[in-house]
Design a protein around this motif. Sequence first.
Motif, short mmCIF file in Angstrom:
data_model
loop_
_atom_site.label_atom_id
_atom_site.label_comp_id
_atom_site.label_asym_id
_atom_site.label_seq_id
_atom_site.Cartn_x
_atom_site.Cartn_y
_atom_site.Cartn_z
N ARG A 1 16.15 13.25 42.90
CA ARG A 1 15.41 14.50 42.65
C ARG A 1 15.00 14.66 41.18
NH1 ARG A 1 18.83 19.20 45.89
NH2 ARG A 1 18.43 18.47 48.02
N PHE A 2 15.45 13.76 40.36
CA PHE A 2 15.15 13.87 38.92
C PHE A 2 13.80 13.22 38.63
CE2 PHE A 2 15.33 13.02 34.43
CZ PHE A 2 16.03 14.09 33.90
N ASP A 3 12.93 13.95 37.93
CA ASP A 3 11.61 13.42 37.56
C ASP A 3 11.72 12.75 36.19
OD1 ASP A 3 9.00 12.83 37.02
OD2 ASP A 3 8.24 14.88 37.29
N PHE A 4 11.78 11.44 36.18
CA PHE A 4 11.97 10.70 34.92
C PHE A 4 10.70 10.69 34.06
CE2 PHE A 4 15.38 9.20 37.61
CZ PHE A 4 16.45 9.14 36.74
N ALA A 5 9.60 11.19 34.59
CA ALA A 5 8.38 11.28 33.79
C ALA A 5 8.26 12.63 33.09
CB ALA A 5 7.16 11.06 34.68
N ASP A 6 9.13 13.58 33.44
CA ASP A 6 9.03 14.94 32.92
C ASP A 6 9.89 15.10 31.66
OD1 ASP A 6 8.76 17.62 32.47
OD2 ASP A 6 9.48 18.28 34.44
N THR A 7 9.32 14.79 30.52
CA THR A 7 10.08 14.91 29.26
C THR A 7 10.26 16.36 28.84
OG1 THR A 7 8.05 14.59 27.98
CG2 THR A 7 9.36 12.64 28.45
N LEU A 8 9.39 17.26 29.34
CA LEU A 8 9.57 18.67 29.04
C LEU A 8 10.87 19.19 29.66
CD1 LEU A 8 8.50 21.35 27.90
CD2 LEU A 8 7.26 21.69 30.06
N PHE A 9 11.22 18.67 30.83
CA PHE A 9 12.44 19.13 31.51
C PHE A 9 13.68 18.87 30.65
CE2 PHE A 9 16.11 18.29 34.27
CZ PHE A 9 16.12 19.45 35.03
N ILE A 10 13.77 17.71 30.02
CA ILE A 10 14.98 17.40 29.24
C ILE A 10 15.05 18.21 27.95
CG2 ILE A 10 15.34 15.12 30.24
CD1 ILE A 10 14.05 13.91 27.76
N ARG A 11 13.93 18.82 27.56
CA ARG A 11 13.97 19.73 26.40
C ARG A 11 14.42 21.11 26.80
NH1 ARG A 11 8.97 17.13 24.95
NH2 ARG A 11 7.76 18.99 25.53
N GLU A 12 14.26 21.45 28.08
CA GLU A 12 14.59 22.79 28.54
C GLU A 12 15.84 22.85 29.42
OE1 GLU A 12 11.08 24.03 30.59
OE2 GLU A 12 9.96 24.44 28.73
N VAL A 13 16.39 21.69 29.80
CA VAL A 13 17.51 21.67 30.73
C VAL A 13 18.80 22.10 30.03
CG1 VAL A 13 18.20 19.27 30.28
CG2 VAL A 13 18.59 20.27 32.55
N ASP A 14 19.72 22.64 30.81
CA ASP A 14 21.07 22.97 30.34
C ASP A 14 21.84 21.66 30.19
OD1 ASP A 14 23.70 23.70 30.00
OD2 ASP A 14 23.66 25.30 31.49
N THR A 15 22.02 21.20 28.96
CA THR A 15 22.62 19.89 28.74
C THR A 15 24.07 19.84 29.18
OG1 THR A 15 21.10 19.28 26.97
CG2 THR A 15 23.22 18.17 26.98
#
Length: 308
Positions: free
Chosen positions: A61-75
């Motif tokens: 379910r993880f979109d590895f093309a979505d770099t915006l997600f990793i900037r906004e995700v709860d790490t």
Amino acid sequence: MSRTVLILLAALCAVSCGGRRSSQQQTSAAPQMQVFLPAIAPSGLSDDGKRDYLRWHYWDRFDFADTLFIREVDTVQMIEAYVRWTALISDRPSDGAPMDSLMRRASASRPMLDYFTMLAEQVIHDPNSPLRNDEFYIPVLRAVLASPYYDEYERIGPAYDLDMAMQNRIGERANDFRYTLASGATGTLYGVKAEYVLLFINNPGCPMCKQLREQIGGSPMLSEMIERGRLKVVALYPDEDLTEWREYRDHIPPSWINGYDAGCVVREKSLYDLHAIPALYLLDRDKRVLVKDSTDVPYIEEVIDRRG
């Protein structure tokens, strides 16, 4: 494994949450963070089947093309998810294929590869992590070194870490070394004859070294094996301050081989990873590695017990 996960999650959350602002400040200022939802195994599968399914499909379910997600995700939540997956695949601690598959997908861009490398560093490479595993970390390092995103200077650290991770791998013969006893006599690791050899790399005065020494000595199983000659413990001091070592040597049980590394050859030749001490290596009679760089005495007992 669930106890291990809880220990790691508690430690990671304590570190991650320690520098946060007050809840009142966060509520008013912090934007809503995104979360990752792992795949769910089909309900008709057995427990083992679900584990095998998630071994390979956990990140679907993880979109590895979505770099915006990793900037906004709860790490913190991402670390928890990574921990749970790592714990799940740790029933096969020598099988790095699932991690290799994940890192190939994470290599879609430098931000994505940087992010998943960071997760790996915290969970499977940090010396204090109970899920530390070089076999899982090797695919991470190989992905970094194979990528076009880093220059020659950025590759120096990963290249060194890969060289160290490739030493003394599970199933391979451990690196031999020479130790020196208090009497001045010397011996080699390969010269120790027993069904099992437990290499205990330690430092005097190290609290965890003391704890491991007491756990080994307090284990009925290991104590009986030592008494019968089936198991020999080699306690190796890898540093140069011999005054400290001599003052501490009476704390090591007399049935153990207690030696030091004259000339610090182990460190100079990088024969073993001394990044974190203490470290336990369980070897078979041929000096093949059964357990690598561990601090888990019950797991060592379990491995011996499984071998009969």
